[in-house]
Design a protein around this motif. Structure first.
Motif, PDB file in Angstrom:
ATOM      1  N   HIS A 162       0.827  -1.196   0.000  1.00 36.16           N
ATOM      2  CA  HIS A 162       0.000   0.000   0.000  1.00 36.16           C
ATOM      3  C   HIS A 162       0.874   1.263   0.000  1.00 36.16           C
TER       4      HIS A 162
ATOM      5  N   VAL B 278       1.304   4.406  -2.636  1.00 36.55           N
ATOM      6  CA  VAL B 278       1.136   5.822  -2.306  1.00 36.55           C
ATOM      7  C   VAL B 278       2.349   6.617  -2.797  1.00 36.55           C
TER       8      VAL B 278
ATOM      9  N   ASP C 125       2.195   8.939   6.952  1.00 36.44           N
ATOM     10  CA  ASP C 125       1.091   9.624   7.620  1.00 36.44           C
ATOM     11  C   ASP C 125      -0.185   8.795   7.586  1.00 36.44           C
ATOM     12  N   GLU C 126      -0.268   8.007   6.516  1.00 42.17           N
ATOM     13  CA  GLU C 126      -1.457   7.130   6.394  1.00 42.17           C
ATOM     14  C   GLU C 126      -1.635   6.265   7.637  1.00 42.17           C
ATOM     15  N   LEU C 127      -0.485   5.954   8.278  1.00 40.71           N
ATOM     16  CA  LEU C 127      -0.553   5.065   9.446  1.00 40.71           C
ATOM     17  C   LEU C 127      -0.526   5.843  10.755  1.00 40.71           C
ATOM     18  N   ALA C 128      -0.728   7.171  10.649  1.00 36.78           N
ATOM     19  CA  ALA C 128      -0.515   8.007  11.828  1.00 36.78           C
ATOM     20  C   ALA C 128      -1.604   7.846  12.883  1.00 36.78           C
ATOM     21  N   ASP C 129      -2.733   7.288  12.504  1.00 31.69           N
ATOM     22  CA  ASP C 129      -3.839   7.133  13.454  1.00 31.69           C
ATOM     23  C   ASP C 129      -3.352   6.429  14.715  1.00 31.69           C
TER      24      ASP C 129
ATOM     25  N   PHE D 128      -4.303   2.829  15.437  1.00 32.34           N
ATOM     26  CA  PHE D 128      -3.988   1.829  14.418  1.00 32.34           C
ATOM     27  C   PHE D 128      -3.735   0.435  15.018  1.00 32.34           C
TER      28      PHE D 128
ATOM     29  N   TYR E 199      -5.062  -0.599  -1.580  1.00 35.93           N
ATOM     30  CA  TYR E 199      -4.770   0.729  -2.132  1.00 35.93           C
ATOM     31  C   TYR E 199      -5.790   1.105  -3.190  1.00 35.93           C
TER      32      TYR E 199
ATOM     33  N   HIS F  11      -7.880   6.627   5.504  1.00 36.03           N
ATOM     34  CA  HIS F  11      -6.484   6.339   5.788  1.00 36.03           C
ATOM     35  C   HIS F  11      -6.226   4.844   5.823  1.00 36.03           C
TER      36      HIS F  11
ATOM     37  N   ALA G 291      -4.570   3.455   7.977  1.00 36.04           N
ATOM     38  CA  ALA G 291      -4.655   3.050   9.379  1.00 36.04           C
ATOM     39  C   ALA G 291      -6.056   2.642   9.793  1.00 36.04           C
TER      40      ALA G 291
END
Lengths: 911, 109
Positions: free
Chosen positions: A32, A36, A56-60, A63, B26, B43, B45
């Motif tokens: 993934h 990106v 940043d996509e995984l910043a949650d 997670f 994706y 996201h 996440a």
């Protein structure tokens, strides 16, 4: 492509995923993030920026938690050197961990628990029987010093040595007066009586007892008092009764005012003076009340107390501990001489003490229980082997993990304990389920007990029935611990001996490859197979015995026959003198019922072991001294006897209606009796003499016919040497009536009962049953034993099959690559399958080879229980081998097929 | 408000996107953004945990697919149960939308 794994792992750390799971998540997310970055760089973003934005996509912050809640939880790691490692809390921790491991593999857990539960239930059930029959101390004061007093005579036949000999009153009186061997003596006799309650009567067993009976056993009353001691050993003649606690509750509602009330026994009033303690039912195990033996003259028959030659009650004694065995023997020898001299009955016999404890069960019953116990233990062993095998496989899969822990400094003991905890949890769960199953088992056993005891044939001290009590629970607890250790120790020790170097270096090898693991499991298959052989041989021998026993001709055709016993009361006017008339009336009335083809009477049932015996003092020209005279059993029957029971008249004539009171005395002989008494001479027309009331004052009877043999004792005992005399000339008060019917005999039972009531109002009918039912009861013990041991054997066979299956499956998995290669190089699939199967079956074969001598040794214990078959019976062994071979092939078949169907492409590529 | 809406509707969006073809993660996030005209962005996440949850509920099924020169990707497809779930959610959704429309006085052309 960028390697994202570190970045992703850091963000996933709190999820605590299983390593293999984490790997997949990392792989998926990497793709993934790559995508990106690719798209962003295509839009002109710099590579570093793109990577930062991708991450940043995984910043949650949630997670890790979200992933963890969506994927399966991780394996709880075996903690090493944790502070919780020691003491009780450490053990509890281990157990909790063990339980958690099992929850994660429910199929394995359930299978193991069921296996253990079945095995433990079998053990607990059999142990409960063993305990109540043989182990539990007798519920009397100082039971080790209690003994039955036997009066033996040299003539006593071997077959009857198991039976307790009885005493006559005059002999007992002399013994009581002169003996110095015992501290105290008591006599007792079980009597079948009618206890009246208003108009209705109930059959019940009471004991006639000397006043010393309760003190000798050390019994004190629950309420009221027991018999007074008197100078006269028979007690004073006052009509008093002690009732059982059960009767007090059932009939009198536990009311304290029961004392002084009247118990109506055979229409004679007895004043209730006391209640026996709960659970006490006399040494006969079935008494509901006790009456002084002085009343035997009215409750048995008049004059019974004066007869020297009539031995009708048993004697129990409290031994004089200070005397010692030698002193007791000498004192008994003197007592025997005194008794012999006073009653002119000396015949070279002896008085001996038989410990009460040794008479709880017959030797055959004792051996039966011990063998079943052994069988159950073997089943448990085989179940342990199965669990061990599964645990070995699982621990092999964790070899690397264990190696890592060891390398990091975990104590080996700690690991052993952890792995043992797992098998302990299994054993405990199995044990709890097993106890519940055993509850049902003992309930079934209790339901069967009467039939089992009845078929024991000899006197038994019937005790409380088998049940799950503290003792059984303790035994099961011990069995659980043993199971846990036996099943868990081998896998645990194996795991703790893990070769660190090999396991760590060999990191790429898939789980379960260890050579030693394969060896351990193969050894377990050998054990399982050997035990299965032992159990199968035992069950096979018993099955063949059972089939043989069933095939033994009893001499009687039992189908379509109803039997019942009439128990007329003297007090109702049914005196012995009226018996002939009574039975004539009753059978005439029954004969008139449509569907009845023949009727007869006798004093005992075939296969009951309860027929009276006497001796023949003369046969033809020979006459015999009383103490050397041949024993015969005597029956009084009606002319319809042959038809009613299916006997065959071999020669001469049958008894007829003309053979009645006032005509000349005639008898029939069974073939065995004829042979025994007359040898090769022709008995027909000869005269013979019997030491029985039928032929008084030296009278003789003519032999008029020879009939086929009937087995009156056990099925496997030789047929009786029987003498049949006309019941029209002499009958007993209480006799059995036989009715042959054309249809289903049970259907006629109501009509038969009604006919009896018409012909003989008020006469109690007891034990109304079909002859087939009676015969089935007789075989109940053999049948039950065959069933149980057969069940054990099937269980063992199944487990052995599973064992073979497991080993071969394991083998196939292990050699997948090799098999794939072979197939790719052109090996025939079936040839490969055969190779694999043979490899697994080799261990099976070794198990059989070990098992046969073991079975050989074990089957010797069965010797006395087998009939017409040697413990080394070739047919049985052959059948067992064929069965095992079939089971082995079945167990090997499936996994071998799997080997043949291995896809060479797949396996080779995966390497 | 938008956040809340997103949370409740993303599963349905995913099921709908998988209705006719299997897609990887994706691809799904791109399609959601594209189709919503950039309004909805999911996201990674939250997307992947959602995918794992749907897979665990047996509404979708994942399958690894290898292509030369690329990383292995996991493609998700609808299971029969997922198909039923989607149909049911569509039903509920359109009823909900209609009801909201009635109440709020929203008119569609």
């Amino acid at each position: 492509m960028h390697d994202w794994s570190e970045e992703i792992r850091i963000r996933l750390a709190r999820a605590g995923l299983r390593p293999e799971d984490e790997l997949l998540v990392v792989e998926e997310l990497s793709a993934h993030l790559d995508d990106v970055v690719r798209d962003l760089t295509a839009r002109g973003v710099s590579l570093d920026d793109a990577r930062a934005r991708a991450l940043d996509e995984l910043a949650d912050g949630d997670f890790a938690r979200l992933v963890a809640s969506a994927r399966a939880a991780a394996v709880p790691p075996i903690p090493i050197g944790s502070q919780r490692g020691g003491g009780i809390s450490g053990v509890l921790f281990d157990l909790r961990l063990g339980a958690r491991m099992l929850r994660r593999n429910p199929v394995f857990a359930v299978l193991s628990i069921v296996t253990i539960a079945l095995a433990l239930a079998a053990n607990a059930t059999i142990y409960s029987a063993l305990r109540s029959l043989m182990l539990k101390p007798l519920p009397y004061e100082d039971p080790d010093n209690l003994a039955f007093v036997q009066l033996t005579s040299p003539r006593e036949s071997e077959a009857r040595i198991d039976t307790l000999t009885r005493w006559s009153w005059p002999k007992y009186e002399v013994l009581h007066r002169t003996q110095r061997a015992y501290a105290a003596l008591a006599g007792f006799s079980t009597q079948d009586v009618a206890i009246f309650n208003g108009g209705t009567a109930e059959r019940a067993a009471i004991e006639l007892a000397t006043p010393s009976y309760f003190p000798v056993l050390g019994i004190s009353p629950a309420t009221g008092r027991l018999f007074d001691a008197t100078r006269d050993p028979r007690g004073d003649g006052s009509p008093v009764a002690v009732i059982s606690h059960a009767m007090w509750l059932e009939r009198f509602g536990g009311d304290a005012s029961v004392l002084g009330r009247t118990l109506d026994v055979n229409r004679q009033p007895f004043t209730i003076i006391g209640v026996a303690p709960p659970g006490f039912a006399g040494l006969s195990g079935s008494a509901v009340a006790w009456i002084p033996i002085a009343h035997a003259n009215t409750l048995v028959y008049d004059g019974v107390m004066e007869e020297t030659g009539n031995h009708w009650f048993k004697v129990v004694a409290r031994r004089n501990a200070s005397l010692g065995a030698e002193g007791e023997r000498a004192a008994l020898s003197r007592a025997y001489n005194a008794v012999g001299a006073a009653t002119a009955s000396e015949n070279g016999g002896a008085i001996i003490s038989v410990p009460l404890d040794s008479r709880r069960v017959t030797p055959a019953m004792g051996r039966t229980v011990m063998i079943l116990f052994g069988g159950a233990a073997l089943v448990l062993l085989i179940a342990c082997a199965n669990i061990a095998s599964l645990l070995v496989a699982r621990s092999t899969a964790r070899e690397q993990e264990v190696a890592v822990r060891l390398a990091l400094g975990a104590g080996r003991m700690r690991l052993v304990r952890q792995l043992l905890a797992e098998s302990m949890v299994l054993a405990t769960a199995g044990g709890v389920a097993g106890i519940l199953l055993a509850q049902a088992g003992t309930r079934a056993l209790r339901a069967m007990t009467p039939a089992l005891l009845a078929s024991g044939g000899a006197d038994l001290l019937t005790l409380e029935p088998a049940r799950i009590d503290v003792g059984v629970l303790l035994f099961t607890l011990a069995a659980i611990v043993v199971t846990g250790v036996v099943a868990g120790l081998l896998p645990a020790l194996r795991a703790s001996r893990t070769d660190l170097n090999g396991a760590l270096r060999d990191g790429t090898t898939a789980a379960g490859h260890g050579r030693s693991s394969a060896r351990a499991r193969s050894v377990l298959v050998v054990v399982q197979t050997a035990v299965a052989v032992v159990l199968l041989v035992g069950a096979g021998l018993l099955l063949r015995t059972f089939l043989h026993t069933r095939a033994i001709p009893t001499g009687v055709e039992p189908s379509h026959v109803v039997t019942m016993r009439l128990a007329p009361l003297e007090s109702d006017g049914y005196t012995a003198g009226r018996a002939v008339q009574l039975y004539t009336d009753v059978t005439n009335r029954i004969d008139a019922i449509p569907g009845v083809t023949a009727t007869s009477v006798d004093r005992c049932l075939p296969l009951s072991g309860a027929c009276s015996t006497t001796v023949a003092t003369g046969a033809g020209a020979q006459s015999f001294e009383l103490d050397k005279a041949p024993e015969v059993d005597i029956h009084f029957v009606l002319p319809g006897h042959l038809d009613a029971l299916g006997l065959v008249l071999k020669r001469g004539r049958m008894l007829t209606d003309a053979d009645r009171d006032g005509t000349s005395k005639v008898v029939l002989l069974s073939e065995s009796a004829a042979r025994h008494l007359f040898g090769n001479a022709d008995p027909l027309g000869q005269r013979m003499k019997l030491a029985t009331a039928y032929l008084r004052d030296d009278a003789s009877a003519e032999v008029v016919g020879i009939v086929s043999d009937v087995r009156y004792d056990g099925v496997t005992d030789p047929p009786g040497r029987s003498v049949y005399a006309p019941a029209l000339q002499m009958a007993s008060r209480s006799m059995y009536v036989f009715v042959r019917t054309t249809g289903n005999p049970a259907d006629l039972a109501p009509a038969i009962r009604a006919a009896v009531q018409e012909a003989a109002p008020g006469v109690p009918v007891t034990t109304l049953q079909t002859m087939k039912h009676h015969f089935a009861d007789v075989l109940a013990r053999t049948r039950l034993m065959t069933l149980l041991l057969g069940g054990f054997a099937v269980f063992a066979l199944t487990l052995a099959m599973v064992g073979v299956f497991g080993v071969i499956t394991f083998n196939v998995e292990q050699r997948r690559a090799e098999i794939g290669l072979r197939l790719a190089l052109g090996a025939q699939p079936h040839a490969v399958a055969a190779r694999i199967a043979l490899h697994g079956l080799a261990w099976f074969g070794i198990g059989i080879t070990v098992g046969i001598p073991a079975a050989f040794a074990a089957s010797r214990m069965l010797q006395g229980l087998l009939y017409d078959i040697a413990p080394t019976d070739v047919t049985t062994y052959a059948c067992v081998l064929v069965t095992l071979a079939a089971a082995g092939l079945a167990g090997a078949w499936l996994p071998s097929r799997r080997a043949a169907s291995v896809d060479p492409c797949c396996t080779l590529r995966s390497q | 408000m938008q956040q809340e809406l997103k949370k409740g509707t993303t599963p349905m969006l995913i099921l709908a996107l998988l209705e006719h073809e299997a897609r990887h993660g994706y691809d799904l996030s791109r399609m959601i953004e594209l189709r919503s005209g950039g309004v909805v962005h999911v996201h990674a996440a939250s997307l992947y945990p959602l995918l794992y949850r749907l897979e665990r509920a047996k509404l979708i099924a994942g399958r690894w697919v290898e292509k030369p020169g690329e990383r292995r990707r996991r493609f998700y497809g609808l299971t029969p149960a997922g198909r039923r779930q989607l149909a049911q959610q569509r039903e509920t959704w359109s009823e909900f939308v209609r009801a909201i429309g009635e109440v709020a006085g929203v008119r569609y052309a």
